[in-house]
Enzyme design. Structure first.
Site, short mmCIF file in Angstrom:
data_model
loop_
_atom_site.label_atom_id
_atom_site.label_comp_id
_atom_site.label_asym_id
_atom_site.label_seq_id
_atom_site.Cartn_x
_atom_site.Cartn_y
_atom_site.Cartn_z
N CYS A 213 -17.18 -32.49 -25.46
CA CYS A 213 -16.81 -31.28 -24.74
C CYS A 213 -15.57 -31.51 -23.86
CB CYS A 213 -17.93 -30.82 -23.80
SG CYS A 213 -19.56 -30.94 -24.51
N ASP A 214 -15.50 -32.66 -23.21
CA ASP A 214 -14.52 -32.84 -22.14
C ASP A 214 -13.45 -33.89 -22.41
OD1 ASP A 214 -15.95 -30.96 -20.64
OD2 ASP A 214 -17.31 -32.48 -19.89
N CYS B 279 -20.65 -35.35 -21.67
CA CYS B 279 -20.33 -34.95 -23.05
C CYS B 279 -18.86 -35.22 -23.36
CB CYS B 279 -20.65 -33.47 -23.24
SG CYS B 279 -20.19 -32.85 -24.86
#
Ligand code: NAP
Length: 311
Positions: free
Chosen positions: A140-141, A137
């Site tokens: 997300c990261d 992701c």
């Protein structure tokens, strides 16, 4: 045991739409959200292709779209339970049983919209370095890779969309694809080809993720020449497709060999009173727009099924 007219399993675009439509039909649905409300759109950075929600300045983020959809469904009477379904019993017909860790529901109708999850490479080091350089992701990261070098594995739309997103942070994004031709659509491919931070490594697979506490490199293999090489990198983002989240439905609903729930054109499963919509039953389109359409159809079929049953 709690009795409900409609239980919706999952809260991606299909589930949120099924919630809206069944709520508007006064069926007071309960949505058991699963691990992440919104499903995969909750981890999508920008949504540019859902009709009606784009402006030149600002396409909505995935979480913004989820919030709007949830509020709309709640406004009409849908209830959300932040829990995961562990097990179901559909074999004895309606009312069906749906169990979470702490609660058991009986439901006249169930709409399954549990979605799909990212596929793994299943190579050494992949599991070991999840959260320490290996990610599924970018939204997300990606932030953690500011000024760093990352690789993206895959050649589909997800790989390029997420790769383009990663250019906001990373120094260089190397897209590693096992063939010499992309699966992704032309628009995304052209954007990626033009981007100065994106480079492609063709005909190549990643065989191992190597590191010491965090990712330091990957072992590559050229599938045409067999040549092996080590590439230094700080991050490995894997976008090689998805699998349906249908394990908990095994033996309860008819599925294809990959685990996608089989439905007809009215989103009916093989069990009367159980409907399915979105990526749990759709290996082909996988768009917010198509999931929304399928969720709507499932809800309308469910409402019809209930009213016919009640005579
Ligand atoms: P996908 O289209 O199935 O692409 C998966 C990619 O990963 C393919 O290039 C495939 O290679 C590669 N791959 C699969 N298994 C692999 C393995 N074991 N090792 C190395 N590479 C592997 O999946 P996706 O990109 O997640 O897209 C899924 C669906 O969502 C598609 O319909 C896509 O159009 C849609 N989507 C749309 C958008 C958008 O419209 N903006 C954004 C994201 C996703 P091969 O090409 O050789 O098979």
């Amino acid at each position: 045991m709690k009795h409900e007219k409609v239980v919706i399993i999952g809260s991606g675009p299909a589930g949120l739409t099924a919630a809206l439509y069944t709520a508007r039909a006064s069926l007071e649905p309960v949505v058991i959200t699963g691990p992440q409300i919104g499903g995969q759109i909750a981890i999508t950075h920008e949504v540019e292709n859902y009709p009606g929600f784009w402006s030149a300045e600002h396409a909505p983020t995935g979480p913004e779209l989820v919030e709007i959809m949830q509020k709309q469904a709640e406004h009409f009477g849908a209830r959300f339970v932040y829990d995961e379904v562990a097990e179901v019993d559909f074999r004895n017909g309606s009312p069906f049983t749906v169990k979470t860790a702490g609660e058991t529901y009986s439901a006249d109708v169930v709409i399954v919209t549990a979605g799909a999850s990212p596929r793994k490479l299943h190579i050494p080091g992949e599991d070991e370095f999840v959260g320490r350089g290996v990610s599924y992701c970018a939204t997300c990261d990606g932030f953690f890779f500011r000024g760093k070098d990352v690789v993206v594995v895959g050649g589909g739309d997800s790989a390029l969309e997420e790769g383009l997103f990663l250019t906001k942070f990373a120094n260089e994004v190397k897209v590693i694809h096992r063939r010499d031709e992309l699966r992704a659509g032309v628009a995304l491919a052209n954007r990626a080809f033009k981007h100065e931070k994106i480079n492609f490594v063709w005909d190549t697979v990643v065989n191992e993720v190597i590191g010491n506490g965090v990712v330091q490199s990957v072992m590559l293999e050229n599938v045409k020449t067999g040549e092996q090489s080590e590439l230094k990198t700080d991050g490995v983002f894997i976008f090689i497709g998805h699998y349906p989240n249908s394990k908990f439905l095994e033996g309860e609903l008819a599925m294809d060999e990959e685990g996608y729930v089989l439905t007809d054109e009215k989103m009916r499963t093989n069990v009367p009173g159980v409907f399915a919509a979105g990526e749990i039953q759709d290996p082909h389109w996988r768009q917010i727009a198509t999931s929304v359409g399928q969720g709507c159809a499932a809800a309308m079929s469910a409402e019809k099924w209930l009213s016919q049953r009640e005579g």
